[in-house]
Design a protein around this motif. Structure first.
Motif, PDB file in Angstrom:
ATOM      1  N   GLY A 115       1.109  -1.645  -0.269  1.00 40.85           N
ATOM      2  CA  GLY A 115       0.302  -0.151  -0.199  1.00 40.85           C
ATOM      3  C   GLY A 115       1.059   1.560   0.171  1.00 40.85           C
ATOM      4  O   GLY A 115       1.070   2.314  -0.445  1.00 40.85           O
ATOM      5  N   GLN A 116       1.595   1.428   0.586  1.00 39.97           N
ATOM      6  CA  GLN A 116       2.820   2.576   0.988  1.00 39.97           C
ATOM      7  C   GLN A 116       3.867   2.667  -0.817  1.00 39.97           C
ATOM      8  O   GLN A 116       3.288   3.836  -1.137  1.00 39.97           O
ATOM      9  CB  GLN A 116       3.663   2.599   1.716  1.00 39.97           C
ATOM     10  CG  GLN A 116       4.714   3.158   1.827  1.00 39.97           C
ATOM     11  CD  GLN A 116       4.031   4.856   2.765  1.00 39.97           C
ATOM     12  OE1 GLN A 116       4.182   4.689   3.871  1.00 39.97           O
ATOM     13  NE2 GLN A 116       4.060   5.853   2.244  1.00 39.97           N
ATOM     14  N   GLU A 117       3.773   1.680  -1.161  1.00 43.26           N
ATOM     15  CA  GLU A 117       4.624   2.259  -2.989  1.00 43.26           C
ATOM     16  C   GLU A 117       3.325   2.329  -4.403  1.00 43.26           C
ATOM     17  O   GLU A 117       3.439   2.826  -4.304  1.00 43.26           O
ATOM     18  CB  GLU A 117       5.474   0.819  -3.128  1.00 43.26           C
ATOM     19  CG  GLU A 117       6.397  -0.041  -2.366  1.00 43.26           C
ATOM     20  CD  GLU A 117       7.205  -1.326  -2.528  1.00 43.26           C
ATOM     21  OE1 GLU A 117       8.526  -1.549  -2.697  1.00 43.26           O
ATOM     22  OE2 GLU A 117       6.016  -2.317  -2.546  1.00 43.26           O
ATOM     23  N   LEU A 118       1.943   1.450  -3.733  1.00 42.34           N
ATOM     24  CA  LEU A 118       1.273   2.138  -4.525  1.00 42.34           C
ATOM     25  C   LEU A 118       1.060   3.404  -4.522  1.00 42.34           C
ATOM     26  O   LEU A 118       0.622   4.251  -4.862  1.00 42.34           O
ATOM     27  CB  LEU A 118      -0.437   1.731  -4.231  1.00 42.34           C
ATOM     28  CG  LEU A 118       0.284  -0.186  -4.801  1.00 42.34           C
ATOM     29  CD1 LEU A 118      -1.290  -0.831  -4.185  1.00 42.34           C
ATOM     30  CD2 LEU A 118       0.097   0.216  -6.325  1.00 42.34           C
ATOM     31  N   ALA A 119       0.980   4.186  -3.008  1.00 39.11           N
ATOM     32  CA  ALA A 119       0.525   5.745  -2.509  1.00 39.11           C
ATOM     33  C   ALA A 119       2.111   6.082  -3.202  1.00 39.11           C
ATOM     34  O   ALA A 119       1.285   7.701  -3.301  1.00 39.11           O
ATOM     35  CB  ALA A 119       0.230   5.245  -0.793  1.00 39.11           C
ATOM     36  N   ILE A 120       2.649   5.925  -3.307  1.00 40.29           N
ATOM     37  CA  ILE A 120       4.200   7.143  -3.436  1.00 40.29           C
ATOM     38  C   ILE A 120       3.843   6.883  -4.510  1.00 40.29           C
ATOM     39  O   ILE A 120       3.893   8.358  -5.406  1.00 40.29           O
ATOM     40  CB  ILE A 120       5.342   6.580  -2.941  1.00 40.29           C
ATOM     41  CG1 ILE A 120       5.737   6.292  -1.468  1.00 40.29           C
ATOM     42  CG2 ILE A 120       6.601   6.909  -3.773  1.00 40.29           C
ATOM     43  CD1 ILE A 120       6.644   5.383  -0.941  1.00 40.29           C
ATOM     44  N   ILE A 121       3.780   5.757  -5.992  1.00 41.13           N
ATOM     45  CA  ILE A 121       3.352   6.284  -7.253  1.00 41.13           C
ATOM     46  C   ILE A 121       2.066   7.209  -7.315  1.00 41.13           C
ATOM     47  O   ILE A 121       2.582   7.853  -8.433  1.00 41.13           O
ATOM     48  CB  ILE A 121       2.991   4.706  -7.868  1.00 41.13           C
ATOM     49  CG1 ILE A 121       4.396   3.873  -7.685  1.00 41.13           C
ATOM     50  CG2 ILE A 121       2.560   4.579  -9.311  1.00 41.13           C
ATOM     51  CD1 ILE A 121       4.148   1.907  -7.838  1.00 41.13           C
ATOM     52  N   THR A 122       1.472   6.443  -6.930  1.00 40.99           N
ATOM     53  CA  THR A 122       0.616   7.528  -7.483  1.00 40.99           C
ATOM     54  C   THR A 122       0.155   8.759  -6.595  1.00 40.99           C
ATOM     55  O   THR A 122      -0.338   9.262  -7.391  1.00 40.99           O
ATOM     56  CB  THR A 122      -1.183   6.619  -6.511  1.00 40.99           C
ATOM     57  OG1 THR A 122      -1.184   5.536  -5.928  1.00 40.99           O
ATOM     58  CG2 THR A 122      -2.626   8.074  -6.866  1.00 40.99           C
ATOM     59  N   GLY A 123       1.279   9.289  -5.764  1.00 43.04           N
ATOM     60  CA  GLY A 123       0.784  10.589  -5.223  1.00 43.04           C
ATOM     61  C   GLY A 123       2.444  10.613  -6.310  1.00 43.04           C
ATOM     62  O   GLY A 123       2.166  12.536  -6.831  1.00 43.04           O
TER      63      GLY A 123
END
Length: 427
Positions: free
Chosen positions: A42-50
């Motif tokens: 979830g953290q990596e997906l959030a970084i990519i989305t962000g």
């Protein structure tokens, strides 16, 4: 002598914004798939989305400072190149040893392209329609939710017929090539500020005014309420409904309709009244999203969609009409501030989402162990249950933001009402 064609420029601008919104809709639809295929938490997906959200303000703020000097056409050619590079790199991700960095860089390119489109097209629309700015900005920005509807339906359709996420991303190339061609052949006017002869010092003073700073801070909240929720809705509602991505399409559909009829609404209620009502409906919609299930989610999505419909274009229109000396810089600082706030919020909420899931998992394994568990196992069931708790909790935390906006826009409504009354008495 240049022959300016407002209608053709507006159509090309709408196509450019369509690509911007397709990138949001399609990425929202494939986010879970990307996480599984490239083993991203979830953290990596959030970084990519962000990345899309901070790439946007990076481009829109830089564009705001240079658009008057280099012209809107040059900025839009740069947007075309960045969109093309971002799409091609995203599609090529499986050919790299790691999925994180190609997705990070390609999302950055697309985010910068999206910001560059806004940096040029917002002042372009305000320039070619000087007597009807807020309404035409709403008409222009209906293509953002419009593209999200198209993007989410494309994801659903492509999944049904067995075409993978690469085909879904590649579909953005067609409107990209069309808008690039149109902008290359059209002539552009100078920006409204340049045409009016407003000096740089006047422009900088206007963006330091208390009213502009107040609107800038409010833009943080309106952007987070709309864009964070829409981008993460499929994940946040994943275990509440099987059709989270269609909830996004429904919300965006409401926005399309609302922005299409913006003219009568804005003129009848006033921009500040529209913003106040929008904040109230957004708060009610988020509250329902975080606390109901089943068919009531459709009601929640419609109310939430009505709430966020006018936020972005009306914020820009208000600044353009009430602080006109701020010019393209003012509009772009507003857009950049909104997207920057979303990028920061998304980053922290990604970590918060993982923490909530971890707290609701049974002892005896790490988050990654439960996340990668085979379907049908007790571990997989426990992870699904933890997700079902985490999603609504994130929505309930986000609910605080539109509640604060209700107070802020209520104060703005009465302030502007008093100011307009004083202006009439003086006249």
């Amino acid at each position: 002598m240049k022959q300016i064609q407002p209608r053709s420029l507006f159509i090309a601008s709408c196509l450019a914004l369509l690509v911007t919104s397709l990138s949001f809709g399609i990425r929202a639809g494939i986010l879970g798939t990307l996480g599984k295929e490239f083993h991203l938490d979830g953290q990596e997906l959030a970084i990519i989305t962000g990345t899309a959200f901070w790439g946007f303000p990076l481009a829109v703020i830089i564009g705001g400072f240079i658009v008057d000097a280099i012209g809107m056409k040059n900025l839009l050619v740069a947007a075309f190149v960045l969109h093309l590079l971002g799409i091609i790199l995203t599609v090529s991700t499986p050919y790299f040893s790691s999925g994180f960095w190609p997705l990070f860089i390609s999302t950055l390119f697309i985010g910068m392209a999206n910001g560059t489109v806004e940096a040029a097209c917002n002042p372009l629309v305000a320039t070619i329609f000087p007597e009807n700015k807020t309404t035409k900005l709403n008409h222009f920005h209906l293509w953002f939710p419009g593209g999200i509807v198209i993007g989410t339906l494309l994801v659903t359709l492509f999944n049904q017929i067995g075409l993978n996420w690469q085909w879904q991303v590649a579909s953005m190339i067609i409107p990209t090539l069309i808008y690039g061609y149109l902008f290359l052949r059209l002539d552009f006017p100078v920006t409204e500020r340049v045409a009016a002869g407003v000096s740089n010092s006047q422009m900088y003073r206007s963006v330091a005014s208390p009213l502009f700073i107040f609107m800038l801070i409010c833009m943080f909240g309106t952007a987070i309420t709309e864009l964070f929720t829409n981008q993460w809705i499929e994940i946040l509602l994943k275990n509440v409904t099987e059709h989270g991505i269609l909830i996004l399409a429904l919300t965006a559909g409401v926005q399309v309709f609302g922005r299409a009829v913006a003219g009568p609404v804005v003129h009848k209620i006033s921009p500040t009244g529209v913003l106040l009502v929008s904040a109230i409906l957004s708060a009610i919609g988020l509250f329902l999203m975080g606390s109901v299930s089943g068919y009531m989610l459709i009601v929640a999505a419609v109310i939430f969609g009505m709430g966020i419909t006018y936020f972005w274009p009306t914020m820009l229109g208000f600044v353009s009409e009430n602080i006109p000396e701020s010019g393209a810089l003012g509009m772009n600082l507003m857009g950049g501030a909104g997207m920057f706030a979303v990028s920061i919020y998304t980053y922290f909420m990604g970590g918060f989402y993982d923490n909530i899931i971890s707290k609701n998992l049974p002892a005896g394994g790490t988050l990654d162990t439960f996340r990668s568990a085979a379907a049908g196992t007790p571990e997989a069931a426990a992870f699904t249950q933890a997700q079902a708790v985490a999603g609504p909790e994130i929505i309930n935390v986000t609910l605080i933001i539109p509640v604060i906006l209700v107070v802020a826009f209520g104060a703005l409504f009465f302030y502007m009402k008093g100011k307009n009354k004083q202006t009439l008495q003086t006249a």
